[in-house]
Write a protein that holds these residues in place. Structure first.
Motif, PDB file in Angstrom:
ATOM      1  N   ARG A 180      -1.908  18.605 -30.854  1.00  0.00           N
ATOM      2  CA  ARG A 180      -2.701  19.437 -31.764  1.00  0.00           C
ATOM      3  C   ARG A 180      -4.110  18.901 -31.998  1.00  0.00           C
ATOM      4  NH1 ARG A 180       1.618  21.355 -36.487  1.00  0.00           N
ATOM      5  NH2 ARG A 180       2.601  22.999 -35.230  1.00  0.00           N
ATOM      6  N   ASN A 181      -4.259  17.578 -31.944  1.00  0.00           N
ATOM      7  CA  ASN A 181      -5.593  17.012 -32.148  1.00  0.00           C
ATOM      8  C   ASN A 181      -6.566  17.440 -31.045  1.00  0.00           C
ATOM      9  OD1 ASN A 181      -5.028  15.788 -34.546  1.00  0.00           O
ATOM     10  ND2 ASN A 181      -4.718  13.736 -33.698  1.00  0.00           N
ATOM     11  N   MET A 182      -6.017  17.814 -29.906  1.00  0.00           N
ATOM     12  CA  MET A 182      -6.850  18.344 -28.830  1.00  0.00           C
ATOM     13  C   MET A 182      -7.617  19.567 -29.324  1.00  0.00           C
ATOM     14  SD  MET A 182      -5.585  19.862 -25.131  1.00  0.00           S
ATOM     15  CE  MET A 182      -4.143  20.649 -25.852  1.00  0.00           C
ATOM     16  N   LEU A 183      -6.942  20.447 -30.037  1.00  0.00           N
ATOM     17  CA  LEU A 183      -7.567  21.660 -30.570  1.00  0.00           C
ATOM     18  C   LEU A 183      -8.614  21.306 -31.619  1.00  0.00           C
ATOM     19  CD1 LEU A 183      -7.501  23.832 -33.108  1.00  0.00           C
ATOM     20  CD2 LEU A 183      -7.611  24.785 -30.809  1.00  0.00           C
ATOM     21  N   LEU A 184      -8.279  20.395 -32.509  1.00  0.00           N
ATOM     22  CA  LEU A 184      -9.211  20.013 -33.571  1.00  0.00           C
ATOM     23  C   LEU A 184     -10.478  19.383 -33.012  1.00  0.00           C
ATOM     24  CD1 LEU A 184      -6.719  18.471 -36.191  1.00  0.00           C
ATOM     25  CD2 LEU A 184      -7.630  20.813 -36.108  1.00  0.00           C
ATOM     26  N   LEU A 185     -10.316  18.534 -32.016  1.00  0.00           N
ATOM     27  CA  LEU A 185     -11.478  17.843 -31.434  1.00  0.00           C
ATOM     28  C   LEU A 185     -12.366  18.798 -30.639  1.00  0.00           C
ATOM     29  CD1 LEU A 185      -9.708  14.574 -30.256  1.00  0.00           C
ATOM     30  CD2 LEU A 185     -11.332  14.808 -32.158  1.00  0.00           C
ATOM     31  N   GLY A 186     -11.759  19.799 -30.040  1.00  0.00           N
ATOM     32  CA  GLY A 186     -12.551  20.762 -29.287  1.00  0.00           C
ATOM     33  C   GLY A 186     -13.248  21.766 -30.175  1.00  0.00           C
ATOM     34  N   ALA A 187     -12.514  22.351 -31.132  1.00  0.00           N
ATOM     35  CA  ALA A 187     -13.040  23.438 -31.951  1.00  0.00           C
ATOM     36  C   ALA A 187     -13.898  22.981 -33.127  1.00  0.00           C
ATOM     37  CB  ALA A 187     -11.885  24.293 -32.480  1.00  0.00           C
ATOM     38  N   PHE A 188     -13.698  21.748 -33.618  1.00  0.00           N
ATOM     39  CA  PHE A 188     -14.411  21.324 -34.816  1.00  0.00           C
ATOM     40  C   PHE A 188     -15.277  20.081 -34.621  1.00  0.00           C
ATOM     41  CE2 PHE A 188     -10.506  23.512 -36.293  1.00  0.00           C
ATOM     42  CZ  PHE A 188     -11.127  24.624 -36.850  1.00  0.00           C
ATOM     43  N   VAL A 189     -15.236  19.510 -33.404  1.00  0.00           N
ATOM     44  CA  VAL A 189     -16.112  18.375 -33.078  1.00  0.00           C
ATOM     45  C   VAL A 189     -16.917  18.669 -31.805  1.00  0.00           C
ATOM     46  CG1 VAL A 189     -16.215  15.865 -32.772  1.00  0.00           C
ATOM     47  CG2 VAL A 189     -14.339  16.864 -34.073  1.00  0.00           C
ATOM     48  N   GLY A 190     -16.403  19.593 -30.990  1.00  0.00           N
ATOM     49  CA  GLY A 190     -17.120  19.973 -29.781  1.00  0.00           C
ATOM     50  C   GLY A 190     -16.940  19.027 -28.615  1.00  0.00           C
ATOM     51  N   LEU A 191     -15.809  18.305 -28.588  1.00  0.00           N
ATOM     52  CA  LEU A 191     -15.579  17.371 -27.485  1.00  0.00           C
ATOM     53  C   LEU A 191     -15.091  18.103 -26.236  1.00  0.00           C
ATOM     54  CD1 LEU A 191     -15.964  15.299 -29.718  1.00  0.00           C
ATOM     55  CD2 LEU A 191     -14.015  14.011 -28.784  1.00  0.00           C
ATOM     56  N   ARG A 192     -15.422  17.544 -25.082  1.00  0.00           N
ATOM     57  CA  ARG A 192     -14.965  18.064 -23.794  1.00  0.00           C
ATOM     58  C   ARG A 192     -13.607  17.434 -23.463  1.00  0.00           C
ATOM     59  NH1 ARG A 192     -20.472  16.631 -23.490  1.00  0.00           N
ATOM     60  NH2 ARG A 192     -21.861  18.420 -23.080  1.00  0.00           N
ATOM     61  N   PRO A 193     -12.829  18.027 -22.544  1.00  0.00           N
ATOM     62  CA  PRO A 193     -11.480  17.520 -22.250  1.00  0.00           C
ATOM     63  C   PRO A 193     -11.435  16.035 -21.908  1.00  0.00           C
ATOM     64  CG  PRO A 193     -11.778  19.660 -21.243  1.00  0.00           C
ATOM     65  CD  PRO A 193     -13.109  19.282 -21.807  1.00  0.00           C
ATOM     66  N   GLY A 194     -12.337  15.575 -21.045  1.00  0.00           N
ATOM     67  CA  GLY A 194     -12.335  14.160 -20.679  1.00  0.00           C
ATOM     68  C   GLY A 194     -12.635  13.260 -21.860  1.00  0.00           C
TER      69      GLY A 194
END
Length: 356
Positions: A180-194
């Motif tokens: 789930r943290n994958m979603l949070l980091l992408g949608a609310f921090v803007g991190l890329r998959p790598g």
């Protein structure tokens, strides 16, 4: 400096010093042949179209070999992308002399590619071809490039799909807790998959909530220098991340030892398919578009959005997200209307005063 002289064996030797300061010579049995060669070289130098005669017959394939060897020092992902483009360029022009390629050849090829590939991909190939020829000009292999705006296919309009808030939370609820943290980091921090896969607890400041981005998974370099940086996050988000983080990695995976970017994408693809309304190609990377939309909707200016998205320049941000900023017609009307209203107000007061 140029000259023609006859050697003792009767052969004529023509010579001149090129723009590069080196001497070039040609031997011919007839003086007129030597003179014609010299005249051509002189005319080319005067016209600014001179190239080294030793490389003037180089084929596209030969130049691509040399160009690719010099390009190998770039990031691995960038090199792989270039290799894909070069394969197509070789197939089309590889055996032809570099100087023989005309603008009409390029336009015809772009039309052919447009029947097979997406507009964005054809545009990328054209940009690569332009890069290759520009370097050839700088290297003195050809006098000018046949690539220009006139040969360019239409650029793809960048209107990325922005997930709704409901879709974002639906994805969050559908993901296994270990991801789930994958979603949070992408949608609310803007991190890329790598970057998500590489993020560890030591990269997070839990007391003054922020995240430092400094690496991608498997030690790969970040996309650009601008990708590195500290992104502030709200305390609530920090608490959510901490609740599901592993002992070392923020996205622990089912075994708690962290995950690869490939594995994240695999889990993502399975989950995405269960969410209504999301495009089939919606990626983890596309959560960044949602993050950008939040920042823009909050009224943040272009410079702040660029910094939070970690884009190399403001132009990258504008090219991708200009359509998300408030409607320019409405905002310009409001700006002009405010000035007119300010002018009209005092005028009415003055008129009333004068009538009394």
């Amino acid at each position: 400096m140029a000259s023609i002289k006859q050697r003792p064996d009767g052969v004529w030797r023509a010579r001149y010093v090129g723009p590069d300061g080196k001497e070039y010579a040609k031997h011919a049995k007839l003086k007129r042949d030597a003179q014609a060669w010299l005249d051509d070289a002189t005319a080319a130098m005067q016209a600014g179209t001179w190239v080294d005669p030793r490389t003037s017959k180089m084929t596209v394939g030969e130049w691509l070999d040399k160009w690719e060897a010099g390009y190998a020092g770039n990031r691995p992902g960038t090199v792989r992308s270039a290799a894909t483009h070069l394969k197509l360029i070789r197939a089309k022009f590889g055996t032809r002399q570099l100087r023989s390629i005309r603008a009409s050849d390029v336009k015809t090829w772009m039309a052919e590619l447009s029947e097979k590939y997406a507009r964005s991909y054809v545009y990328a190939i054209h940009r690569r071809l332009s890069q290759v020829f520009t370097d050839a000009v700088h290297d003195g292999v050809v006098p000018r490039s046949p690539i220009s705006r006139r040969t360019s296919p239409p650029a793809a309009l960048q209107r990325p799909y922005v997930a709704t808030t409901a879709q974002v939370w639906a994805l969050y609820d559908a993901l296994p807790r270990a991801y789930r943290n994958m979603l949070l980091l992408g949608a609310f921090v803007g991190l890329r998959p790598g970057e998500i896969a590489a993020l560890t607890r030591s990269d997070v400041d839990w007391d003054s909530p922020s995240i430092e981005v400094r690496a991608q998974h498997d030690g790969a370099e970040l996309k650009t220098e601008a990708s590195a940086g500290v992104v502030p996050i709200p305390a609530d988000l920090a608490e959510m991340l901490k609740a599901d983080a592993g002992e070392t990695h923020i996205v622990p995976g089912v075994f708690g030892r962290g995950v690869t970017a490939w594995h994240l994408n695999d889990v993502w693809a399975t989950t995405r398919a269960t969410i209504e309304g999301l495009p089939d190609g919606f990626r983890i990377q596309d959560l960044r578009h949602y993050f950008a939309s939040l920042l823009i909707a909050a009224g943040l200016d272009i410079k702040v959005v660029q910094t939070r998205m970690r884009h190399a320049t403001p132009m990258v941000t504008l090219r991708t997200y200009a359509h998300l900023w408030p409607d320019t017609d409405d905002t310009s009307r409001a700006a002009v209307g405010a000035v007119l209203e300010a002018r009209r107000g005092p005028s009415i007061v003055d008129d009333n005063a004068s009538s009394q």
